[in-house]
Design an enzyme around this catalytic site. Sequence first.
Site, PDB file in Angstrom:
ATOM      1  N   HIS A  59      39.625  33.887  40.791  1.00  0.00           N
ATOM      2  CA  HIS A  59      40.291  35.211  41.232  1.00  0.00           C
ATOM      3  C   HIS A  59      41.697  35.354  40.432  1.00  0.00           C
ATOM      4  O   HIS A  59      42.075  36.308  40.707  1.00  0.00           O
ATOM      5  CB  HIS A  59      39.903  35.345  42.812  1.00  0.00           C
ATOM      6  CG  HIS A  59      40.585  36.923  43.230  1.00  0.00           C
ATOM      7  ND1 HIS A  59      40.203  37.775  42.706  1.00  0.00           N
ATOM      8  CD2 HIS A  59      41.816  36.283  44.553  1.00  0.00           C
ATOM      9  CE1 HIS A  59      41.152  38.188  44.071  1.00  0.00           C
ATOM     10  NE2 HIS A  59      42.047  38.318  43.980  1.00  0.00           N
ATOM     11  N   GLU A 108      42.640  46.915  41.563  1.00  0.00           N
ATOM     12  CA  GLU A 108      41.947  45.367  41.655  1.00  0.00           C
ATOM     13  C   GLU A 108      40.804  46.256  42.270  1.00  0.00           C
ATOM     14  O   GLU A 108      40.011  47.024  42.727  1.00  0.00           O
ATOM     15  CB  GLU A 108      43.376  44.689  42.832  1.00  0.00           C
ATOM     16  CG  GLU A 108      43.967  44.253  41.838  1.00  0.00           C
ATOM     17  CD  GLU A 108      44.976  43.410  42.958  1.00  0.00           C
ATOM     18  OE1 GLU A 108      44.834  43.052  44.170  1.00  0.00           O
ATOM     19  OE2 GLU A 108      45.410  42.279  42.293  1.00  0.00           O
ATOM     20  N   HIS A 110      38.205  44.708  45.160  1.00  0.00           N
ATOM     21  CA  HIS A 110      38.028  43.952  46.803  1.00  0.00           C
ATOM     22  C   HIS A 110      35.971  43.928  46.913  1.00  0.00           C
ATOM     23  O   HIS A 110      35.958  44.531  47.932  1.00  0.00           O
ATOM     24  CB  HIS A 110      38.677  44.799  47.707  1.00  0.00           C
ATOM     25  CG  HIS A 110      39.081  43.358  48.763  1.00  0.00           C
ATOM     26  ND1 HIS A 110      39.157  43.746  49.679  1.00  0.00           N
ATOM     27  CD2 HIS A 110      39.724  42.316  48.217  1.00  0.00           C
ATOM     28  CE1 HIS A 110      39.585  43.106  50.579  1.00  0.00           C
ATOM     29  NE2 HIS A 110      40.614  41.786  49.147  1.00  0.00           N
TER      30      HIS A 110
END
EC number: 6.3.5.3
Length: 762
Positions: A59, A108, A110
């Site tokens: 990550h 991004e 999640h």
Amino acid sequence: MTNLAKVDSVDHAKSTPDVDQPFRELGLKDDEYARIREILGRRPTEAELAMYSVMWSEHCSYKSSKVHLKYFGETTTDEMREKMLAGIGENAGVVDIGDGWAVTFKLESHNHPSYVEPYQGAATGVGGIVRDIMAMGARPVAVADPLRFGPADAPDTKRVLPGVVAGVGGYGNCLGLPNIGGEVVFDECYAGNPLVNAMCVGVMKVEDLHLAHASGKGNKIILFGARTGLDGIGGVSVLASETFDGDESGGGRKKLPSVQVGDPFAEKVLIECCLELYHAGLVVGIQDLGGAGLSCATSELASAGDGGMRVDLDQVPLRATGMTPAEILSSESQERMCAVVDPSNVDAFMEVCRRWDVTATVIGEVTDGENLEIFWHDELVVDVPPRTVAHQGPVYERPVERPAEQDLIVADSANTLARPSTSDELRETILRMAASPNLCSRAWVTDQYDRYVRGNTVLAQPSDGGVLRIDEETGRGIAVATDCNARYTRLDPYAGAQLALAEAYRNVATTGATPVAVTNCLNFGSPEDPAVMWQFQQAVRGLADACQELGIPVTGGNVSFYNQTGAKPILPTPVVGVLGTIDDVTRRIPTGIGGEEGETLLLLGETHEELGGSEWARVTHDHLGGVPPKVDLAREKLLAEIVLAGSRDGMISAAHDLSEGGLAQALVETALIGECGARVVLPEGVDPFVWLFSESAGRILVAVPRTEELRFTDMCSARGLPWAKVGVADAGAQSLDIQDVADIPLAELREAWEGTLPKLFG
């Protein structure tokens, strides 16, 4: 209070070289651990091991993707770089849009936290991307959320989706940020691994740009925002678990979830505090605390600076008792920032924070050394070269192999599937498609978001792209769109990534804006699978080559690997976000027809028999095979130029791009959004089924005032853009009348289009 005898200091590490350390449990390989020992010349302390483990994770370090991502830089021309103020490697990309304005934006993921705890996973995904934008010196002005879930009727989707939507809406709404775009896609491949991607856009004056670096000996390191707790610790969960035995708020502690817990009201105050600090010129460098927490912020600031850094963990404000150095460094507690401040400005900095009731503490300073030194109760617990933590992690050239099954899936053409032929069958197919989970109205989702807060939203869902005014005096604005058809990418990763870009580019142009820059969120399966790495390699090259041809740069993005359930990866999903600019938002193009009575409906572009990966093949046959639609980037560019010219000259009154569902779906949506009927006549000699359900790229349905029809079509013909007249808007009809196919009342279409998600999720 921690027992100092148990502190694993650097001196202790030197004197106990053979202590067993749980590096494998923290995700480090044997050779990675050996390399850490080689770098340090000794075994790492517990705190150092925690830092390396989180910062060398996939990550944070991009260790499997770096070798491929460099292709973006290799294909970015000097002309593309001219407008970029910050690019790949920064917290977010920044582009100069003229008149002293700059825009920063980024996508991004999640994903995994949102499966474990849907509400907080999605909420903190929004919070994290907003802080990336804040860290560039900008005011966040809008968010967007590309979401993907398992089958719409699956029990687990009913657990995950409502929580994710509530989290996205709850956090964004509390921040006062309009949600102006995104997607909601359902597919079996995302069962057990939803994709929750978050995008944020910020605006600033060019001179307000801030970057993450710690320069200037003696400059102070100030941690400000929320206190640091035990939530969000993932990389060091093994080290932390030994000490969880009670209640965090009291003398004992309990194990808290690895998913962070967000507080949007704290973040809202932090935004305003940051903006005042920037305006007062009190910040030398700044970094948000997101993934890897203080480990990331301190190592990246020091790595990008011109010296070393000393940090005293004793000064970090904590909300849990007895936290270890490893836990403090790895906590991903939300709503925190780290600033580098000149000593002469510390008092003024603190005064601004006090005024906003934001906790701020000096935790260290920039040194003239070379290492990042971190102390805990006067014991040196971290002494590392910061670049080895932040930027010199492992780089893997994973095996890349085109899977043998790729030929089989390509050979399984959708063109051979049974298709509707009679009027009744075509009518039933139009309604069935409109009601299908991937084509139906997203109002059940988007109505939970505040799309118009702050009063600057010009277009939002269900329009093709979001448009936002950024300057009240001039009317200057920006547009954003995010897109990806993972089914196309499964059939051809190179072309599929280009089709994702083409659709987002087209959606921005359809609003009346000029596409200027790209961000991405590349969601794939395990990088240890050669077939997945082939998909990834091909998608990166396809996207980079397409950006070069269109002349718009990739300014940054995110890679999310290990998206799979068991050994089965998700469909390759490279989500592409495109930013556009519009000089006057009053000339934005609406999506719904009916702005003027009797508008002419024109289909721009060419229609071919292209059904591979289509929604028709999915909905009616549960089929995925063949080849995706052909992408013609020169045509996409021409199409955008003509739509923009038509917008500027007042020749277009509505526009809607053609993508999933083809012309039939575009007609349904533009009629329902505009609450206006239409009479449609397909060109003579064409196959109605192909014209209605093909998903050929490079097409836009436009509505043109009757007085402008000849001028607009002459412009198209002169520039070599194919067009066809397919009908007229008819407000009085209150139906979608497709000659020789179907005459469907708008009320019946609306019931089909709007009823699906409320029935599924209540």
